[in-house]
Design a protein around this motif. Structure first.
Motif, PDB file in Angstrom:
ATOM      1  N   GLY A  32       0.998 -11.740   7.121  1.00  0.00           N
ATOM      2  CA  GLY A  32       1.188 -11.417   5.546  1.00  0.00           C
ATOM      3  C   GLY A  32       0.746  -9.770   5.270  1.00  0.00           C
ATOM      4  N   ASP A  33       0.211  -9.059   5.961  1.00  0.00           N
ATOM      5  CA  ASP A  33      -0.110  -7.633   5.719  1.00  0.00           C
ATOM      6  C   ASP A  33       1.454  -6.880   5.640  1.00  0.00           C
ATOM      7  OD1 ASP A  33      -2.682  -8.064   5.906  1.00  0.00           O
ATOM      8  OD2 ASP A  33      -2.434  -7.767   8.290  1.00  0.00           O
ATOM      9  N   ILE A  34       1.213  -5.999   4.437  1.00  0.00           N
ATOM     10  CA  ILE A  34       2.555  -5.426   4.216  1.00  0.00           C
ATOM     11  C   ILE A  34       1.940  -3.701   4.473  1.00  0.00           C
ATOM     12  CG2 ILE A  34       3.992  -4.644   2.246  1.00  0.00           C
ATOM     13  CD1 ILE A  34       3.560  -7.694   1.267  1.00  0.00           C
ATOM     14  N   SER A  35       2.824  -3.042   5.056  1.00  0.00           N
ATOM     15  CA  SER A  35       2.754  -1.776   5.259  1.00  0.00           C
ATOM     16  C   SER A  35       3.965  -1.086   5.368  1.00  0.00           C
ATOM     17  CB  SER A  35       1.820  -1.375   6.699  1.00  0.00           C
ATOM     18  OG  SER A  35       2.407  -1.867   7.466  1.00  0.00           O
ATOM     19  N   LEU A  36       4.028   0.405   5.858  1.00  0.00           N
ATOM     20  CA  LEU A  36       5.213   1.152   6.000  1.00  0.00           C
ATOM     21  C   LEU A  36       5.259   1.228   7.588  1.00  0.00           C
ATOM     22  CD1 LEU A  36       4.961   3.901   3.332  1.00  0.00           C
ATOM     23  CD2 LEU A  36       6.369   1.937   3.341  1.00  0.00           C
ATOM     24  N   ASP A  37       6.461   1.124   7.866  1.00  0.00           N
ATOM     25  CA  ASP A  37       6.682   1.297   9.601  1.00  0.00           C
ATOM     26  C   ASP A  37       7.447   2.420   9.870  1.00  0.00           C
ATOM     27  OD1 ASP A  37       7.049   0.653  12.284  1.00  0.00           O
ATOM     28  OD2 ASP A  37       8.354  -0.938  11.933  1.00  0.00           O
ATOM     29  N   PHE A  38       6.758   3.680  10.093  1.00  0.00           N
ATOM     30  CA  PHE A  38       7.779   4.818  10.297  1.00  0.00           C
ATOM     31  C   PHE A  38       8.579   4.740  11.484  1.00  0.00           C
ATOM     32  CE2 PHE A  38       4.340   6.108   7.383  1.00  0.00           C
ATOM     33  CZ  PHE A  38       5.128   6.752   6.393  1.00  0.00           C
ATOM     34  N   GLY A  39       8.235   3.756  12.602  1.00  0.00           N
ATOM     35  CA  GLY A  39       8.910   3.940  13.946  1.00  0.00           C
ATOM     36  C   GLY A  39       9.925   2.695  13.794  1.00  0.00           C
ATOM     37  N   GLY A  40       9.829   1.779  12.849  1.00  0.00           N
ATOM     38  CA  GLY A  40      11.050   0.727  12.664  1.00  0.00           C
ATOM     39  C   GLY A  40      10.971  -0.267  13.720  1.00  0.00           C
ATOM     40  N   LYS A  41       9.757  -0.486  14.422  1.00  0.00           N
ATOM     41  CA  LYS A  41       9.981  -1.596  15.387  1.00  0.00           C
ATOM     42  C   LYS A  41       8.775  -2.447  15.186  1.00  0.00           C
ATOM     43  CE  LYS A  41      12.713   0.733  18.308  1.00  0.00           C
ATOM     44  NZ  LYS A  41      13.815   0.568  18.136  1.00  0.00           N
ATOM     45  N   ALA A  62      10.245  -2.588 -10.483  1.00  0.00           N
ATOM     46  CA  ALA A  62      11.307  -3.785 -10.646  1.00  0.00           C
ATOM     47  C   ALA A  62      10.934  -4.883  -9.559  1.00  0.00           C
ATOM     48  CB  ALA A  62      12.880  -3.267 -10.077  1.00  0.00           C
ATOM     49  N   ARG A  63       9.801  -4.706  -8.892  1.00  0.00           N
ATOM     50  CA  ARG A  63       8.997  -5.903  -8.094  1.00  0.00           C
ATOM     51  C   ARG A  63      10.092  -6.366  -7.058  1.00  0.00           C
ATOM     52  NH1 ARG A  63       4.390  -7.572 -10.263  1.00  0.00           N
ATOM     53  NH2 ARG A  63       4.039  -7.304 -12.490  1.00  0.00           N
ATOM     54  N   ARG A  64      10.788  -5.244  -6.453  1.00  0.00           N
ATOM     55  CA  ARG A  64      11.743  -5.548  -5.408  1.00  0.00           C
ATOM     56  C   ARG A  64      11.185  -5.918  -4.159  1.00  0.00           C
ATOM     57  NH1 ARG A  64      15.285  -1.032  -7.779  1.00  0.00           N
ATOM     58  NH2 ARG A  64      16.431  -2.224  -9.275  1.00  0.00           N
ATOM     59  N   PHE A  65       9.973  -5.375  -3.728  1.00  0.00           N
ATOM     60  CA  PHE A  65       9.203  -5.747  -2.674  1.00  0.00           C
ATOM     61  C   PHE A  65       8.786  -7.204  -2.570  1.00  0.00           C
ATOM     62  CE2 PHE A  65       8.499  -1.100  -2.079  1.00  0.00           C
ATOM     63  CZ  PHE A  65       9.155  -0.951  -0.832  1.00  0.00           C
ATOM     64  N   GLU A  66       8.206  -7.555  -3.965  1.00  0.00           N
ATOM     65  CA  GLU A  66       7.726  -8.960  -4.015  1.00  0.00           C
ATOM     66  C   GLU A  66       8.970  -9.835  -3.705  1.00  0.00           C
ATOM     67  OE1 GLU A  66       5.429  -9.135  -7.777  1.00  0.00           O
ATOM     68  OE2 GLU A  66       4.099  -7.652  -7.075  1.00  0.00           O
ATOM     69  N   LYS A  67      10.074  -9.547  -4.152  1.00  0.00           N
ATOM     70  CA  LYS A  67      11.288 -10.502  -4.139  1.00  0.00           C
ATOM     71  C   LYS A  67      11.683 -10.403  -2.683  1.00  0.00           C
ATOM     72  CE  LYS A  67      13.193  -9.802  -8.789  1.00  0.00           C
ATOM     73  NZ  LYS A  67      13.308  -8.421  -9.625  1.00  0.00           N
ATOM     74  N   SER A  68      11.645  -9.365  -2.003  1.00  0.00           N
ATOM     75  CA  SER A  68      12.146  -9.231  -0.706  1.00  0.00           C
ATOM     76  C   SER A  68      11.315 -10.060   0.340  1.00  0.00           C
ATOM     77  CB  SER A  68      12.317  -7.682  -0.277  1.00  0.00           C
ATOM     78  OG  SER A  68      12.855  -7.728   1.088  1.00  0.00           O
ATOM     79  N   CYS A  71       6.349 -12.662  -1.919  1.00  0.00           N
ATOM     80  CA  CYS A  71       4.785 -12.929  -2.050  1.00  0.00           C
ATOM     81  C   CYS A  71       4.493 -11.812  -3.308  1.00  0.00           C
ATOM     82  CB  CYS A  71       4.208 -12.728  -0.798  1.00  0.00           C
ATOM     83  SG  CYS A  71       4.171 -11.098  -0.130  1.00  0.00           S
ATOM     84  N   LYS A  72       3.369 -12.330  -3.648  1.00  0.00           N
ATOM     85  CA  LYS A  72       2.600 -11.184  -4.673  1.00  0.00           C
ATOM     86  C   LYS A  72       2.091 -10.136  -3.839  1.00  0.00           C
ATOM     87  CE  LYS A  72       0.507 -10.331  -8.780  1.00  0.00           C
ATOM     88  NZ  LYS A  72       0.848  -8.846  -9.069  1.00  0.00           N
ATOM     89  N   ILE A  73       2.324  -8.856  -4.354  1.00  0.00           N
ATOM     90  CA  ILE A  73       1.771  -7.638  -3.481  1.00  0.00           C
ATOM     91  C   ILE A  73       0.908  -7.085  -4.442  1.00  0.00           C
ATOM     92  CG2 ILE A  73       2.427  -5.375  -2.886  1.00  0.00           C
ATOM     93  CD1 ILE A  73       5.215  -6.525  -2.167  1.00  0.00           C
ATOM     94  N   TYR A  78       0.539  -0.860  -2.807  1.00  0.00           N
ATOM     95  CA  TYR A  78       1.265   0.188  -3.295  1.00  0.00           C
ATOM     96  C   TYR A  78       0.549   1.714  -3.163  1.00  0.00           C
ATOM     97  CZ  TYR A  78       4.861  -3.449  -5.053  1.00  0.00           C
ATOM     98  OH  TYR A  78       5.396  -4.376  -5.200  1.00  0.00           O
ATOM     99  N   GLU A  79      -0.478   1.545  -3.584  1.00  0.00           N
ATOM    100  CA  GLU A  79      -1.395   3.038  -3.359  1.00  0.00           C
ATOM    101  C   GLU A  79      -1.273   3.210  -2.276  1.00  0.00           C
ATOM    102  OE1 GLU A  79      -5.056   2.215  -5.554  1.00  0.00           O
ATOM    103  OE2 GLU A  79      -4.017   1.708  -7.212  1.00  0.00           O
TER     104      GLU A  79
END
Length: 92
Positions: A32-41, A62-68, A71-73, A78-79
Motif C-alpha cells: 500500500g506504499d506509494i512512491s516514484l519508481d524511476f527504474g520502472g520495475k 484532480a485526484r487522478r492518483f487516488e482514482k488510479s 485509495c486516499k493519498i 505528494y510532498e
C-alpha cells in the motif's frame, strides 16, 4: 524487418500519450506504499507522470492518483514525490 513498437503511456497530469521511457512511473506496492519508481520495475500497480512538477501538481489537484490507485493519498506522500521529482530533474 518490422520496426519495434514503442510502448505508449498516458500522463496522469496533462493526459498526453507519450513513450513509456519519457515518463516516470508512480507505483502502489502490494503493502500500500506509494512512491516514484524511476527504474520502472517495482512490483505493484503503476501510473505514469511526465518528468515535470506541473504535471504532478495537475494530477494531485484532480485526484487522478487516488482514482488510479483506488485509495486516499496523504499530502505527505505528494510532498515526497515532489521532492524526488525535483531532485531527479536537477540531476538530468
Amino acid at each position: 524487418m518490422k520496426p519495434r513498437k514503442i510502448p505508449m503511456r498516458m500522463c496522469l497530469g496533462c493526459g498526453e500519450m507519450k513513450p513509456k521511457k519519457d515518463l516516470i512511473r508512480a507505483v502502489k506496492s502490494p503493502e500500500g506504499d506509494i512512491s516514484l519508481d524511476f527504474g520502472g520495475k517495482a512490483a505493484g500497480r503503476g501510473a505514469y507522470i511526465c518528468r515535470s512538477t506541473e504535471c504532478l501538481e495537475k494530477a494531485r489537484k484532480a485526484r487522478r492518483f487516488e482514482k488510479s490507485f483506488s485509495c486516499k493519498i496523504e499530502e505527505s506522500v505528494y510532498e515526497v514525490m515532489m521532492d524526488e521529482l525535483g531532485k531527479e530533474s536537477q540531476n538530468s
